[in-house]
Design a protein around this motif. Structure first.
Motif, PDB file in Angstrom:
ATOM      1  N   ALA A 136      42.354  47.524  46.625  1.00 38.00           N
ATOM      2  CA  ALA A 136      41.977  46.329  46.928  1.00 38.00           C
ATOM      3  C   ALA A 136      40.460  46.411  47.666  1.00 38.00           C
ATOM      4  O   ALA A 136      40.513  47.688  48.152  1.00 38.00           O
ATOM      5  CB  ALA A 136      42.890  45.804  48.049  1.00 38.00           C
ATOM      6  N   GLN A 195      51.134  48.187  40.743  1.00 40.78           N
ATOM      7  CA  GLN A 195      51.652  47.669  39.600  1.00 40.78           C
ATOM      8  C   GLN A 195      50.570  47.107  38.698  1.00 40.78           C
ATOM      9  O   GLN A 195      50.377  47.564  37.386  1.00 40.78           O
ATOM     10  CB  GLN A 195      52.820  46.643  39.702  1.00 40.78           C
ATOM     11  CG  GLN A 195      53.979  47.132  40.190  1.00 40.78           C
ATOM     12  CD  GLN A 195      55.110  47.499  39.024  1.00 40.78           C
ATOM     13  OE1 GLN A 195      54.848  47.549  38.058  1.00 40.78           O
ATOM     14  NE2 GLN A 195      56.215  47.859  39.404  1.00 40.78           N
ATOM     15  N   HIS A 196      49.740  46.257  39.303  1.00 38.54           N
ATOM     16  CA  HIS A 196      48.434  45.859  38.720  1.00 38.54           C
ATOM     17  C   HIS A 196      47.527  46.829  38.304  1.00 38.54           C
ATOM     18  O   HIS A 196      46.932  46.800  37.166  1.00 38.54           O
ATOM     19  CB  HIS A 196      47.813  44.730  39.710  1.00 38.54           C
ATOM     20  CG  HIS A 196      46.669  44.155  39.065  1.00 38.54           C
ATOM     21  ND1 HIS A 196      46.592  43.081  38.255  1.00 38.54           N
ATOM     22  CD2 HIS A 196      45.449  44.328  39.216  1.00 38.54           C
ATOM     23  CE1 HIS A 196      45.498  42.635  37.935  1.00 38.54           C
ATOM     24  NE2 HIS A 196      44.501  43.462  38.708  1.00 38.54           N
ATOM     25  N   GLY A 197      47.375  47.766  39.029  1.00 37.98           N
ATOM     26  CA  GLY A 197      46.346  49.033  38.717  1.00 37.98           C
ATOM     27  C   GLY A 197      46.976  49.703  37.606  1.00 37.98           C
ATOM     28  O   GLY A 197      46.052  50.003  36.689  1.00 37.98           O
ATOM     29  N   ARG A 219      52.761  45.936  44.700  1.00 39.38           N
ATOM     30  CA  ARG A 219      51.991  44.776  43.774  1.00 39.38           C
ATOM     31  C   ARG A 219      50.609  45.082  43.333  1.00 39.38           C
ATOM     32  O   ARG A 219      50.331  45.233  42.115  1.00 39.38           O
ATOM     33  CB  ARG A 219      52.176  43.458  44.349  1.00 39.38           C
ATOM     34  CG  ARG A 219      51.683  42.478  43.422  1.00 39.38           C
ATOM     35  CD  ARG A 219      51.592  41.230  44.039  1.00 39.38           C
ATOM     36  NE  ARG A 219      53.013  40.612  44.443  1.00 39.38           N
ATOM     37  CZ  ARG A 219      53.250  40.247  45.558  1.00 39.38           C
ATOM     38  NH1 ARG A 219      52.338  39.438  46.197  1.00 39.38           N
ATOM     39  NH2 ARG A 219      54.809  39.773  45.739  1.00 39.38           N
ATOM     40  N   ARG A 220      49.884  45.934  44.270  1.00 42.11           N
ATOM     41  CA  ARG A 220      48.501  46.559  43.859  1.00 42.11           C
ATOM     42  C   ARG A 220      48.599  47.595  42.861  1.00 42.11           C
ATOM     43  O   ARG A 220      47.700  47.804  41.830  1.00 42.11           O
ATOM     44  CB  ARG A 220      47.762  47.001  44.825  1.00 42.11           C
ATOM     45  CG  ARG A 220      47.438  45.410  45.804  1.00 42.11           C
ATOM     46  CD  ARG A 220      46.809  45.981  46.855  1.00 42.11           C
ATOM     47  NE  ARG A 220      46.323  44.592  47.660  1.00 42.11           N
ATOM     48  CZ  ARG A 220      46.155  44.603  48.949  1.00 42.11           C
ATOM     49  NH1 ARG A 220      46.041  45.717  49.652  1.00 42.11           N
ATOM     50  NH2 ARG A 220      45.843  43.536  49.870  1.00 42.11           N
ATOM     51  N   PHE A 269      41.059  50.735  37.317  1.00 38.25           N
ATOM     52  CA  PHE A 269      41.909  51.075  38.586  1.00 38.25           C
ATOM     53  C   PHE A 269      41.222  52.398  39.076  1.00 38.25           C
ATOM     54  O   PHE A 269      41.356  52.548  40.395  1.00 38.25           O
ATOM     55  CB  PHE A 269      43.278  51.314  38.218  1.00 38.25           C
ATOM     56  CG  PHE A 269      44.367  51.700  39.160  1.00 38.25           C
ATOM     57  CD1 PHE A 269      44.439  51.017  40.371  1.00 38.25           C
ATOM     58  CD2 PHE A 269      45.041  52.988  38.771  1.00 38.25           C
ATOM     59  CE1 PHE A 269      45.420  51.512  41.294  1.00 38.25           C
ATOM     60  CE2 PHE A 269      45.912  53.049  39.816  1.00 38.25           C
ATOM     61  CZ  PHE A 269      46.005  52.414  40.862  1.00 38.25           C
ATOM     62  N   ILE A 312      56.899  53.061  38.426  1.00 37.90           N
ATOM     63  CA  ILE A 312      56.206  52.148  37.668  1.00 37.90           C
ATOM     64  C   ILE A 312      56.054  53.016  36.185  1.00 37.90           C
ATOM     65  O   ILE A 312      55.370  54.218  36.253  1.00 37.90           O
ATOM     66  CB  ILE A 312      54.578  51.983  37.940  1.00 37.90           C
ATOM     67  CG1 ILE A 312      54.798  51.357  39.473  1.00 37.90           C
ATOM     68  CG2 ILE A 312      54.038  51.262  37.264  1.00 37.90           C
ATOM     69  CD1 ILE A 312      53.564  50.902  40.302  1.00 37.90           C
ATOM     70  N   ALA A 325      48.864  48.765  35.143  1.00 37.64           N
ATOM     71  CA  ALA A 325      48.840  47.891  34.335  1.00 37.64           C
ATOM     72  C   ALA A 325      47.242  47.951  33.417  1.00 37.64           C
ATOM     73  O   ALA A 325      47.291  47.846  32.327  1.00 37.64           O
ATOM     74  CB  ALA A 325      49.283  46.453  34.432  1.00 37.64           C
ATOM     75  N   GLY A 326      46.492  47.811  34.564  1.00 40.00           N
ATOM     76  CA  GLY A 326      45.035  47.453  34.243  1.00 40.00           C
ATOM     77  C   GLY A 326      44.585  48.928  33.348  1.00 40.00           C
ATOM     78  O   GLY A 326      43.710  49.130  32.264  1.00 40.00           O
ATOM     79  N   LYS A 384      54.680  52.340  32.130  1.00 39.23           N
ATOM     80  CA  LYS A 384      54.053  51.317  31.309  1.00 39.23           C
ATOM     81  C   LYS A 384      53.902  52.272  29.941  1.00 39.23           C
ATOM     82  O   LYS A 384      53.806  53.312  29.920  1.00 39.23           O
ATOM     83  CB  LYS A 384      52.701  51.154  31.661  1.00 39.23           C
ATOM     84  CG  LYS A 384      52.526  50.570  33.155  1.00 39.23           C
ATOM     85  CD  LYS A 384      52.945  49.158  33.160  1.00 39.23           C
ATOM     86  CE  LYS A 384      52.665  48.694  34.542  1.00 39.23           C
ATOM     87  NZ  LYS A 384      53.639  47.244  34.727  1.00 39.23           N
TER      88      LYS A 384
END
Length: 150
Positions: free
Chosen positions: A55, A127-129, A124-125, A34, A5, A131-132, A7
């Motif tokens: 999560a 990736q989201h973390g 997916r989590r 995150f 990942i 990104a955040g 960013k």
């Protein structure tokens, strides 16, 4: 085989401010969605203890500092799981790209024969973390820079 990942974001603040945001671990709860807690000396070989929100309730995560080049790069990794099952690495890089502008690069990689399972369960989590967290670094650095210029 690895799962990565990456960013990258350009930030309207000097590199010194971005670096301050990344290394002010006690302030993470104020801006980081995150990694909601973080403690470390940041000295290579020492632990970095985090509470990471993938999560629900944040979970404890202990990794080990690998590299600390002040103002430029911070890297750490989990203790590898035996038999090459799983290992990870994480880095933050900061580079000045002009007058009061900085490029921040976040890198995470997961390797090992258990990687496909972990990626399937948490990809997916993660990736989201990340990104955040990247967005949070940008927002916090730009906010601090705007306050200090007043």
């Amino acid at each position: 085989m690895k799962f990565t990942i990456d960013k990258t974001v350009d930030i309207d603040a000097p590199a010194s401010i971005v670096w301050e945001v990344i290394t002010d671990l006690a302030a993470y709860p104020q801006w980081n969605p995150f990694c909601v807690e973080c403690e470390s000396t940041l000295k290579p070989g020492d632990p970095i203890d985090m509470r990471v929100k993938l999560a629900g309730r944040p979970q404890k995560q202990r990794e080990w500092m690998k590299e600390h080049i002040p103002g430029k790069r911070l890297a750490y990794a989990m203790k590898p799981v035996p038999a090459g099952a799983l290992s990870s690495g994480r880095s933050h890089e900061v580079k000045s790209i002009g007058h009061d502008r900085t490029r921040y690069q976040s890198h995470f990689e997961l390797r090992g024969w258990m990687m496909p399972l972990v990626r399937g369960l948490l990809g997916r989590r993660l990736q989201h973390g990340f990104a955040g967290m990247t967005a949070g670094i940008q927002q916090r650095a730009e906010q601090l820079w705007a306050q200090r210029r007043r």
